[in-house]
Design an enzyme around this catalytic site. Structure first.
Site, PDB file in Angstrom:
ATOM      1  CD1 TRP A  44      -0.184  -1.392   3.224  1.00  0.00           C
ATOM      2  CD2 TRP A  44       0.514   0.722   3.324  1.00  0.00           C
ATOM      3  NE1 TRP A  44       0.547  -1.262   4.376  1.00  0.00           N
ATOM      4  CE2 TRP A  44       0.982   0.035   4.474  1.00  0.00           C
ATOM      5  CE3 TRP A  44       0.829   2.077   3.185  1.00  0.00           C
ATOM      6  CZ2 TRP A  44       1.748   0.651   5.459  1.00  0.00           C
ATOM      7  CZ3 TRP A  44       1.606   2.693   4.164  1.00  0.00           C
ATOM      8  CH2 TRP A  44       2.047   1.980   5.281  1.00  0.00           C
ATOM      9  CG  ASN A  45       5.052   1.251   0.886  1.00  0.00           C
ATOM     10  OD1 ASN A  45       4.675   0.251   0.263  1.00  0.00           O
ATOM     11  ND2 ASN A  45       6.330   1.515   1.080  1.00  0.00           N
ATOM     12  CE  LYS A  61      -4.526  -9.075  -2.079  1.00  0.00           C
ATOM     13  NZ  LYS A  61      -4.269  -7.978  -1.128  1.00  0.00           N
ATOM     14  N   PRO A  62      -3.214  -6.307  -5.665  1.00  0.00           N
ATOM     15  CG  PRO A  62      -4.693  -4.623  -6.357  1.00  0.00           C
ATOM     16  CD  PRO A  62      -4.314  -6.063  -6.612  1.00  0.00           C
ATOM     17  CG  ASP A  63      -2.623  -3.332   1.020  1.00  0.00           C
ATOM     18  OD1 ASP A  63      -3.528  -2.564   1.421  1.00  0.00           O
ATOM     19  OD2 ASP A  63      -2.008  -4.100   1.778  1.00  0.00           O
ATOM     20  N   GLY A 118       6.733  -6.500   0.663  1.00  0.00           N
ATOM     21  CA  GLY A 118       5.990  -6.438   1.913  1.00  0.00           C
ATOM     22  C   GLY A 118       6.875  -6.781   3.090  1.00  0.00           C
ATOM     23  CB  SER A 119       6.016  -7.699   6.543  1.00  0.00           C
ATOM     24  OG  SER A 119       5.300  -8.921   6.434  1.00  0.00           O
ATOM     25  CD  GLU A 146      11.756  -3.172  -1.894  1.00  0.00           C
ATOM     26  OE1 GLU A 146      11.299  -2.387  -1.039  1.00  0.00           O
ATOM     27  OE2 GLU A 146      11.862  -2.904  -3.111  1.00  0.00           O
ATOM     28  CG  LEU A 147      11.161  -9.676   2.084  1.00  0.00           C
ATOM     29  CD1 LEU A 147      11.643 -10.964   2.720  1.00  0.00           C
ATOM     30  CD2 LEU A 147       9.684  -9.769   1.703  1.00  0.00           C
ATOM     31  CB  CYS A 192      10.888  -0.466   1.665  1.00  0.00           C
ATOM     32  SG  CYS A 192       9.255  -1.236   1.544  1.00  0.00           S
ATOM     33  CD  GLU A 250      10.315  -1.764   7.862  1.00  0.00           C
ATOM     34  OE1 GLU A 250      10.724  -1.166   6.852  1.00  0.00           O
ATOM     35  OE2 GLU A 250       9.788  -2.892   7.824  1.00  0.00           O
TER      36      GLU A 250
END
Length: 519
Positions: free
Chosen positions: A161-162, A185-187, A236-237, A258-259, A292, A390
Site C-alpha cells: 500500500w505504501n 493482487k494489490p493491497d 511487503g513484510s 523486497e522485504l 521501505c 521497523e
C-alpha cells in the site's frame, strides 16, 4: 479532495474502475476503501476468491501466448506510449494515489517519476536484452552456442500500500515486456491506483486480458495466486515474505522478494552538515516514513553530532503537515488507524524506556485523522521496540558514535540489509565506507533516491530484507527462461568410432592445454 463534492467525484471514479476487477461471478463481499485524509469511505472492492484467481490466471495465460508472438520491439512500443500517458495524465494518477494513501502530493509524484522512468528504460533497453546472443562454444569454430530468452508464462505480483503505483506497475513493465501475462493482487487499501494504471496501459496499446487484477485480502487471494503462476514478485513484510518464499519453493517457481528494513544513515566527521540535514529529512520523512528505504537509525560522529542534531531538529520542526493536494505540504498522513496506533506505540515504548523526544512525538488529529508528527528521538536504549524493529513511520533515532568503524559496526548490527546512506565530504571515502555496509543499496550523500532512481543498476535487499533484484538487466531477465542452443558443426562431440577411448582422452587433454595458451 477533502471536501464532500470531491469525495463524491472520487467515489464515482472508483466505482467505474471497479469494473476492471477480475471476477468469476458477481457474488462477492465488498471491502471498504477509506481515504486517510478524511477517514471516510470512498469506494469498495470485491473480496476475491480462489475461483477469481484461477479465472484471472487462465485469461492472462491465454492472452500471454498471443502477446509473446509479438517481437520485443513491438511490445516495447506499448511502454513508450505508456511513458507519455503517465506524464500527460499525472494529475489523475496523483489524485487517486493521494486519496488511497494520504501521502503528500510531492511524495506521490515520486511514483510518477518511477513509473515513467522505468517504462522508458525498458522500452529502450529491453529489446536488446531479450535478443538472442552468441556465447563461447565448447570448441572454437566447431561449436556455435546461442542464448535465447523465453517468457516464463504468467507472473504474479503482490504489491503493498505504501507505493501502490510504483511497486505494482514498475514491476509489471519488465514482466510484460518479456512476453508474459500478469496477475496483480494489490493491497486492499490501494487497489484503485492499480486499476487506473491498467486503464492507461490498455489505452497505450496493451492487449485486453493480458493484465488481470484480483482484489481482496492477502491471506485469501495470495496463496491461490502463488499456486498458479510461474513467477512471483512480492513487496511487503519479512514475516509474510518468508511464507511466500516457502510456498513458491514448494511449487518450484522462482520469486523476487523486497522485504523489511531498519535502514542506517551514517554522518561522518567530514560531512557537509547542511547537506546531511537535507538528506536526513528527506530520508526519514518522505511519505511520512512509510518507505521501505527510509532511514530509521542515524549514526553521527561525535565531532559533528551537536551541530547536526540541532539543525536536523530545527528542520524537522519546520516541516508542514497537511492533507490534500497542495504542493506545499511537506508531510501527509499515515495510511490507517491501525498503522497510526503502531507508530504511537513505538514512540511511547521508547519514552517509557528512557528515550528523549527532540521533535514531534504526537498524533495530530487536528490536521487529519491519521496524521503523526515527524519525530526525532535520542537516547534510545536497546530494549526499546523501535531500536531494532521497523517502525515504518515518521520516526528516526539519532545515535552518537566516536569513529567511522563504530558507525559501520552499528549499521551492520541488524538482521536487515535493504538500504543505507553515508554523508561525507570525500566521495572516495564515502564509497569505501559504503562497500562495507551490508545493504543492497547504499547512497553516498543521498538518502535513497539516487540509488533507487539509477534504474540501470540492480536494487534489492540482503539478509532478511529479501531475495532477488528489480531494475537493470536482471530486473527484466528474471521474468524469462534462458535457453542454450548449441550447434556442433563437425558432428557429435564424442570419440570417433575408429579412435580408442584412451587416445581420445589424450587428444582432448592436449587440446585443452592449447586452448589455455590462446589469447
Amino acid at each position: 479532495m477533502a471536501n464532500t463534492g470531491e469525495t463524491r467525484r472520487e467515489t464515482d471514479e472508483f466505482e467505474r474502475l471497479r469494473e476492471r476487477v477480475t471476477l468469476a461471478d458477481d457474488d462477492r463481499e465488498a471491502i471498504s476503501v477509506v481515504a486517510p485524509f478524511t477517514g471516510e469511505q470512498v469506494g469498495t472492492i470485491p473480496a476475491g476468491t480462489e475461483a477469481d484467481v484461477a479465472d484471472a490466471v487462465e485469461r492472462a495465460r491465454a492472452a500471454g501466448e498471443r502477446w509473446a508472438e509479438r517481437s520485443p520491439e513491438q511490445r516495447a512500443a506499448v511502454f513508450e506510449a505508456f511513458h507519455e500517458l503517465v506524464l500527460d495524465r499525472q494529475a489523475e494518477l496523483l489524485d487517486v494515489i493521494q486519496t488511497e494513501t494520504g501521502k503528500s502530493r510531492l511524495h506521490a509524484f515520486e511514483e510518477i517519476l518511477d513509473v515513467a522512468s522505468t517504462a522508458q528504460y525498458y522500452a529502450e533497453r529491453g529489446p536488446g536484452l531479450l535478443a538472442p546472443s552468441r556465447r563461447e562454444g565448447a570448441i572454437p569454430l566447431a561449436t556455435r552456442a546461442e542464448e535465447h530468452h523465453h517468457p516464463v508464462g504468467v507472473v504474479g505480483i503482490i504489491s503493498p500500500w505504501n507505493y501502490p503505483l510504483a511497486l505494482s506497475i514498475s514491476d509489471a513493465i519488465p514482466a510484460l515486456l518479456a512476453g508474459n501475462g500478469v496477475v496483480f493482487k494489490p493491497d486492499e487499501h490501494t487497489s484503485f491506483i492499480a486499476l487506473k494504471a491498467l486503464e492507461l496501459l490498455v489505452e497505450a496499446g496493451l492487449p485486453e486480458g493480458l493484465c488481470q487484477i484480483v482484489t481482496g485480502r492477502g491471506d485469501e487471494v495470495g496463496p491461490p495466486l502463488i499456486d498458479r503462476v510461474d513467477y512471483l514478485t512480492f513487496t511487503g513484510s519479512t514475516e509474510t515474505g518468508r511464507a511466500v518464499a516457502e510456498q513458491a519453493g514448494r511449487n518450484l517457481i522462482d520469486c523476487s522478494l523486497e522485504l523489511g528494513g531498519k535502514n542506517p544513515m551514517l554522518i561522518l566527521d567530514d560531512a557537509d552538515i547542511d547537506q546531511a540535514v537535507r538528506g536526513a529529512v528527506n530520508g526519514s520523512f518522505t511519505n511520512a516514513g512509510q518507505l521501505c528505504l527510509a532511514a530509521e537509525r542515524i549514526y553521527v560522529h561525535e565531532t559533528v553530532a551537536e551541530a547536526f542534531t540541532e539543525r536536523f531538529v530545527a528542520a524537522t520542526e519546520d516541516l508542514s503537515l497537511g492533507v490534500g493536494d497542495d504542493w506545499d505540504i511537506d508531510v501527509g498522513s499515515l495510511v490507517s488507524a491501525d498503522h497510526l496506533a503502531k507508530v504511537e506505540a513505538h514512540v511511547e515504548d521508547a519514552r517509557e524506556a528512557g528515550a528523549t523526544v527532540l521533535a514531534g512525538g504526537e498524533a495530530r488529529p487536528d490536521v487529519g485523522p491519521y496524521v503523526y508528527e515527524p519525530t526525532v528521538l535520542t537516547d534510545v536504549p536497546e530494549s526499546a521496540d523501535c531500536c531494532r524493529e521497523e517502525t515504518f513511520g515518521p520516526v528516526v533515532s539519532i545515535y552518537e558514535v566516536s569513529s567511522t568503524e563504530e558507525a559501520i559496526e552499528k549499521a551492520n548490527d541488524t538482521e536487515y540489509g535493504l538500504n543505507a546512506s553515508v554523508f561525507t565530504g570525500d566521495g572516495e571515502r564515502g564509497r569505501a565506507v559504503a562497500r562495507r555496509i551490508e545493504a543492497g543499496t547504499v547512497g553516498v550523500n543521498d538518502a535513497y533516491a539516487a540509488s533507487y532512481g539509477s534504474i540501470d543498476a540492480p536494487m534489492g535487499g540482503r539478509k532478511q530484507s529479501g531475495v532477488g533484484r528489480r531494475h537493470g538487466s536482471g530486473g527484466l531477465l528474471k521474468y524469462t527462461e534462458s535457453q542454450t542452443i548449441a550447434e556442433q558443426r563437425t558432428g557429435p562431440m564424442a570419440p570417433p568410432a575408429s579412435l580408442p577411448n584412451d587416445w581420445y582422452a589424450r587428444l582432448m587433454t592436449g587440446f585443452l592445454r592449447v586452448l589455455k595458451r590462446l589469447p
